[in-house]
Design an enzyme around this catalytic site. Sequence first.
Site, PDB file in Angstrom:
ATOM      1  N   LYS A  48       0.845  -1.198   0.000  1.00  0.00           N
ATOM      2  CA  LYS A  48       0.000   0.000   0.000  1.00  0.00           C
ATOM      3  C   LYS A  48       0.877   1.244   0.000  1.00  0.00           C
ATOM      4  CE  LYS A  48      -0.481  -0.191   5.037  1.00  0.00           C
ATOM      5  NZ  LYS A  48      -1.425  -0.164   6.178  1.00  0.00           N
ATOM      6  N   ARG A 146     -10.360   0.166  14.894  1.00  0.00           N
ATOM      7  CA  ARG A 146     -10.271   0.906  13.635  1.00  0.00           C
ATOM      8  C   ARG A 146     -11.296   0.371  12.652  1.00  0.00           C
ATOM      9  NH1 ARG A 146      -4.464   1.337  10.794  1.00  0.00           N
ATOM     10  NH2 ARG A 146      -4.749  -0.931  10.679  1.00  0.00           N
ATOM     11  N   TYR A 281      16.100  29.566   7.118  1.00  0.00           N
ATOM     12  CA  TYR A 281      14.931  30.285   7.618  1.00  0.00           C
ATOM     13  C   TYR A 281      14.919  30.332   9.143  1.00  0.00           C
ATOM     14  CZ  TYR A 281      13.023  29.919   2.893  1.00  0.00           C
ATOM     15  OH  TYR A 281      12.821  30.027   1.542  1.00  0.00           O
ATOM     16  N   CYS A 328      15.006  23.357   4.096  1.00  0.00           N
ATOM     17  CA  CYS A 328      14.203  24.137   3.153  1.00  0.00           C
ATOM     18  C   CYS A 328      13.423  23.196   2.231  1.00  0.00           C
ATOM     19  CB  CYS A 328      15.099  25.041   2.317  1.00  0.00           C
ATOM     20  SG  CYS A 328      16.173  26.121   3.289  1.00  0.00           S
ATOM     21  N   MET A 329      12.627  23.751   1.339  1.00  0.00           N
ATOM     22  CA  MET A 329      11.851  22.907   0.441  1.00  0.00           C
ATOM     23  C   MET A 329      12.738  22.096  -0.490  1.00  0.00           C
ATOM     24  SD  MET A 329       8.891  23.852  -2.351  1.00  0.00           S
ATOM     25  CE  MET A 329       7.596  24.129  -1.139  1.00  0.00           C
ATOM     26  N   ASP A 330      13.810  22.710  -1.000  1.00  0.00           N
ATOM     27  CA  ASP A 330      14.633  22.050  -2.016  1.00  0.00           C
ATOM     28  C   ASP A 330      16.094  21.910  -1.606  1.00  0.00           C
ATOM     29  OD1 ASP A 330      12.359  22.271  -3.926  1.00  0.00           O
ATOM     30  OD2 ASP A 330      12.836  24.405  -3.769  1.00  0.00           O
TER      31      ASP A 330
END
Length: 416
Positions: A48, A146, A281, A328-330
């Site tokens: 899955k 569940r 950041y 960071c993102m990249d």
Amino acid sequence: MNLSKLPPDLNLITRPNWIEINLDALASNIQFVRKSIPKSTKILLPVKADSYGHGSLACAYAAKFAGADFLGVAHLSEGMLLRQYGMDLPILVLGPCIPADFPYLVEFQLTSALSDLKTALAFDKYLEENGLSCNAHLAINTGMHRFGIRFDDFDTIRQILTLKHLHVDGMFTHLATADMLDKNSNISTQRQIDRFSNLVELLANEGIRPQICHCSSSAGTLRHPESHFDMVRPGLVLYGYNPMGATPPEGFEYPELKPVMTIKSTIRNIHEVPTGEGVSYGQYWVAQQPTKVATIAIGYGDGYLRGEYNNGYVLIRNQLCPILGRVCMDATMVDVSRIPDVQIGETVEVVDGAADARISMEAVAEAHHTIPYEITSRVARRLYRKYIWKNRLIRWDDLKEEFHIPPFTSYPLREK
């Protein structure tokens, strides 16, 4: 626009980051589990969520070659896709079905999971009215709360298992605390196993025992042999990660496990950060002395977790390099001061337990207060995939030929 008469070879394109999927390791882990369970007990490989980020087609076919007996998916569409690419192992859709799923479960010969009486009766009626047949496994709620019929709702369980047209040849439950070692968790796990075992015995005494009863997660498979029954579902272990974490207690090390996924990147920039200046950041890391910093091409846009700052390492030239500030993102910045001649373009081991336990999938997961699956399943599709099979590093096109994976077919079983 002036373009070269000879276009560049697309096979030589540079990759800023990539993952390597070691299918030899997957096969080895399957054999490790095989030796840990009775010979008659089947193995289900959960595939899955794209095999938790490892690639469902590649892992499904490698598992078939390695002797796995069953595949498990969460949703109908995941099972359909495997069939549309020629996979012929039994596939259990672990998530509960609804009436809209019935035609597709039959068409693609998928084994459904039943969690309520109303749906089971509706499925049985659909099959009767259309002269069809389909397999199903009954989900039992022994304490996970569940999905499933409550373990002591004997009347409903008997009614579903004795349906005339829906072939309910399996029954399963799921362990909630098998990977936890405290006393209360052990009691809870044993209570779930006992509830399921008693139900199986009761049904057997009435002559209606399903053929395939299954209960074991990874930790259940390794720690609770009484939970093996007719099939085990050890996802984490088969992908090579220890369910007991990066620093397991004595007796739970399992050195035989081989991680299937490694994550790699490259250095894209190198610069000096003066004393007193911050990085990334929020400026959560500030240089206490002049520091050589490398920016590597991996970030949360690739699935690399951002949650903790100044947390973790990567490996460059077998040297651990601390992560500086926020991911960071990249991109991620790391301290390479201890590698004087480090170069742009060098390979970076981002997650690789075989190279260093401190950057294993389990260690990265623990550093971010999560589990290995959250990391592997978040790996972005933009990361290039490379595969290792029979000690060869090969591309997807070559792997398809190796496994004889046929082209996509919308309704592959109609002509059989």
